[in-house]
Scaffold this active site. Structure first.
Site, PDB file in Angstrom:
ATOM      1  N   ASP A 200       5.298  -9.429   3.801  1.00  0.00           N
ATOM      2  CA  ASP A 200       6.725  -9.679   3.988  1.00  0.00           C
ATOM      3  C   ASP A 200       7.471  -9.617   2.652  1.00  0.00           C
ATOM      4  O   ASP A 200       6.987 -10.124   1.640  1.00  0.00           O
ATOM      5  CB  ASP A 200       6.876 -11.078   4.621  1.00  0.00           C
ATOM      6  CG  ASP A 200       8.264 -11.356   5.139  1.00  0.00           C
ATOM      7  OD1 ASP A 200       8.728 -10.588   6.006  1.00  0.00           O
ATOM      8  OD2 ASP A 200       8.890 -12.338   4.691  1.00  0.00           O
ATOM      9  N   GLU A 254     -12.078  -6.698  -2.086  1.00  0.00           N
ATOM     10  CA  GLU A 254     -13.333  -7.460  -1.969  1.00  0.00           C
ATOM     11  C   GLU A 254     -13.947  -7.201  -0.587  1.00  0.00           C
ATOM     12  O   GLU A 254     -15.087  -7.546  -0.333  1.00  0.00           O
ATOM     13  CB  GLU A 254     -13.050  -8.966  -2.126  1.00  0.00           C
ATOM     14  CG  GLU A 254     -12.556  -9.346  -3.518  1.00  0.00           C
ATOM     15  CD  GLU A 254     -11.980 -10.772  -3.551  1.00  0.00           C
ATOM     16  OE1 GLU A 254     -12.203 -11.543  -2.590  1.00  0.00           O
ATOM     17  OE2 GLU A 254     -11.297 -11.094  -4.544  1.00  0.00           O
TER      18      GLU A 254
HETATM   19  C1  GLC Z   1      11.417 -10.054   6.416  1.00  0.00           C
HETATM   20  C2  GLC Z   1      11.191 -10.192   7.899  1.00  0.00           C
HETATM   21  C3  GLC Z   1      12.397 -10.860   8.509  1.00  0.00           C
HETATM   22  C4  GLC Z   1      12.540 -12.227   7.890  1.00  0.00           C
HETATM   23  C5  GLC Z   1      12.578 -12.161   6.374  1.00  0.00           C
HETATM   24  C6  GLC Z   1      12.341 -13.494   5.759  1.00  0.00           C
HETATM   25  O1  GLC Z   1      12.476  -9.223   6.115  1.00  0.00           O
HETATM   26  O2  GLC Z   1      10.922  -8.935   8.450  1.00  0.00           O
HETATM   27  O3  GLC Z   1      12.306 -10.941   9.898  1.00  0.00           O
HETATM   28  O4  GLC Z   1      13.709 -12.851   8.360  1.00  0.00           O
HETATM   29  O5  GLC Z   1      11.581 -11.318   5.862  1.00  0.00           O
HETATM   30  O6  GLC Z   1      10.993 -13.838   5.884  1.00  0.00           O
END
Ligand code: GLC
Length: 528
Positions: A200, A254
């Site tokens: 993310d 790993e």
């Molecule tokens: C990313 C995710 C989104 C979320 C953001 C904060 O962009 O795809 O859905 O709100 O991160 O974690």
């Protein structure tokens, strides 16, 4: 040359709240996903990426994680997770998890410790700063959901930084203890058998050491989200982020055959840096360029050429058409062009990521004001930034709630769900579902599509044509981006015929020197 599984695979993104509910609470879960694995086999995808399933207060629907190594009871348990992995692997399906390293939930024990006192050993795990001389936030950085990115903590009299909600404090990745702890989280899931992670907001992980103000964005208007008021040059995409990414890559190495995917919203020239020095960064820095490019033949041709040219040598390309944060492709380009888009996505060079429900052509779903769930929509109403319309439940059949649940779903179905569902559309050779499946199967069966090179054949204002070629095997793709019929003079000397039309007909039709395309038609052409 041998290829890694993620190079020839198609990834299917599952938003777990909306795929299949197995326990009748109106929210999808892991057992639900497991019960639908045979559908994914039928569809012919190779891997699933599941958006976050960890314990969470759900302020941002799971992207606010309170425990990185458990499953939220809404979705199931570690047992149901293990069972899903086991059954998916038995069916040759790979499983990719969402890894959310940039921030935790405010309810994570690390943050609870960190905000206890300035002397707490976890204090530096988050980003704490003194107030500006006037008592205001330490700098002008803006939250992605609007408002200041800093929240005052009265108990310890400092501000903490959050790139998203105040309930999502950012971790301090400059702290080696944070790195070590998060690497352990990765190992926890890799040992459990996951085949990779989608990281993310990868480009957010490191912020400017001096916390300098971001400069204004001259292109911003009042109709744009507030985050775009400033250029994020100090809050994101810092040079040191690449060390963090390569640190994660080392952890993945790993283990055998695990893929590292990065969520990165940056222009092409900056995006490709995330492959890392000597390709030791992300295997697949997500390429979101199709999400923002004008839907015309010249713009798309230009984008493909720019991206192909920018890729580092042996960097593997990838393409995304929509996801849980953006409008669905059918909402953006309309139901007719959604088929052309599917043909484009599944015939480009590089790993495609298909968003659940796009194979049904789900378009914009109207969300009544009192049903709005997305925190961004609530923080910045009236701008159309809400993400709920792209997160509505998968539609399986004509039964109550489209077979998604026995209970009213957490978000509405499409008004036409009695016709727009897997059961009805899988019986209809002219449906978009059938088209997507035919393209996926064709891609699997033809290395020219999964592995071959890409070359622009011709392009004008209306039609884009390219070839995919592996040795002597050539496949041609001709896409009509307009709502008018078009003629295309085929610069092809060999005998060819239509393999797939986006309309589901014309199969086997031989092609002469001029090809006629119907309005909004895409054709995949192979040697006769
Ligand atoms: C990313 C995710 C989104 C979320 C953001 C904060 O962009 O795809 O859905 O709100 O991160 O974690």
């Amino acid at each position: 040359m041998t290829h890694k599984w993620w190079e020839t695979a198609t990834i299917y993104q599952i938003y777990p709240r909306s795929f299949q509910d197995s326990n009748g609470d109106g929210i999808g879960d892991l057992d639900g996903i497991r019960q639908r694995l045979d559908y994914l086999l039928w569809l012919s995808v190779d891997a699933i990426w599941i958006s976050p399933i960890y314990p969470s207060p759900m302020h941002d629907f799971g992207y606010d994680v309170a425990d990185f190594c458990r499953i939220d009871p809404i979705f199931g348990s570690l047992e149901s997770f293990d069972r899903l992995i086991e059954e998916a692997h038995a069916k040759q399906l790979k499983v990719i998890l969402d890894f959310v390293p940039n921030h935790t939930s405010i309810a994570h024990p690390w943050f609870e410790a960190s905000r206890q006192s300035r002397a707490d050993p976890k204090r530096d795990w988050y980003i704490w700063r003194d107030a500006a001389p006037d008592g205001g936030p330490p700098n002008n950085w803006i939250s992605n959901f609007g408002g200041s990115a800093w929240t005052w903590d009265a108990g310890t009299e400092q501000y903490y930084y959050h790139a998203y909600l105040a309930e999502q404090p950012d971790l301090n990745w400059r702290n080696p203890n944070v790195q070590a702890a998060m690497h352990e989280v990765l190992r926890f899931w890799l040992r459990r058998g996951v085949d990779g992670v989608r990281v993310d907001v990868m480009w957010h992980l490191i912020k400017d050491e001096k916390f300098r103000d971001n400069p204004p964005n001259p292109a911003w208007t009042k109709n744009d989200p507030e985050i775009d008021r400033l250029l994020q040059i100090y809050s994101t995409d810092q040079p040191e982020v690449h060390d963090v990414v390569s640190g994660m890559r080392k952890v993945l190495e790993e283990f055998e055959n695990r893929v590292l995917i990065g969520e990165i919203y940056l222009p092409v020239e900056k995006l490709v840096a995330y492959y890392g020095r000597n390709l030791k960064g992300a295997h697949l820095p997500f390429n979101f360029q199709l999400l923002n490019t004008a839907w015309t033949a010249p713009h798309i041709a230009d984008l493909i050429e720019t991206y192909e040219a920018a890729l580092p040598e042996r960097g593997w390309p990838n393409w995304v058409l929509s996801n849980h944060d953006r409008a669905r492709i059918a909402a953006r380009v309309g139901p007719e062009q959604a088929r052309v888009a599917a043909m484009l996505l599944l015939t480009l060079r590089g790993t495609p990521t298909l968003y659940y429900g796009d194979e049904l052509g789900i378009g914009h779903v109207e969300i009544a004001p009192n049903f709005v769930r997305d925190p961004w929509a609530k923080h910045e109403p009236g701008l159309g930034v809400g993400r709920d319309p792209a997160r509505t439940p998968m539609q399986w059949g004509a039964s109550a709630y489209a077979g998604f649940s026995k209970h009213e779903p957490w978000l509405p179905l499409t008004p036409d769900h009695e016709a727009r569902n897997v059961a009805v559309m899988s019986d209809d050779k002219t449906s978009i579902l059938f088209l997507v499946r035919s393209l996926l199967k064709f891609r699997r069966e033809h290395e020219s599509l999964s592995l071959g090179g890409w070359r622009l054949l011709s392009q004008n204002s209306d039609v884009l044509a390219y070839e995919r070629c592996n040795g002597n095997n050539r496949i041609f793709v001709v896409l009509n981006f307009t709502a008018n019929p078009q003629a295309w003079s085929a610069p092809i000397s060999t005998k060819v015929r239509i393999a797939i039309s986006t309309f589901g007909d014309r199969r086997g039709e031989p092609i002469g020197s001029t090809l006629s395309l119907r309005a909004n038609e895409g054709l995949l052409i192979e040697a006769a």
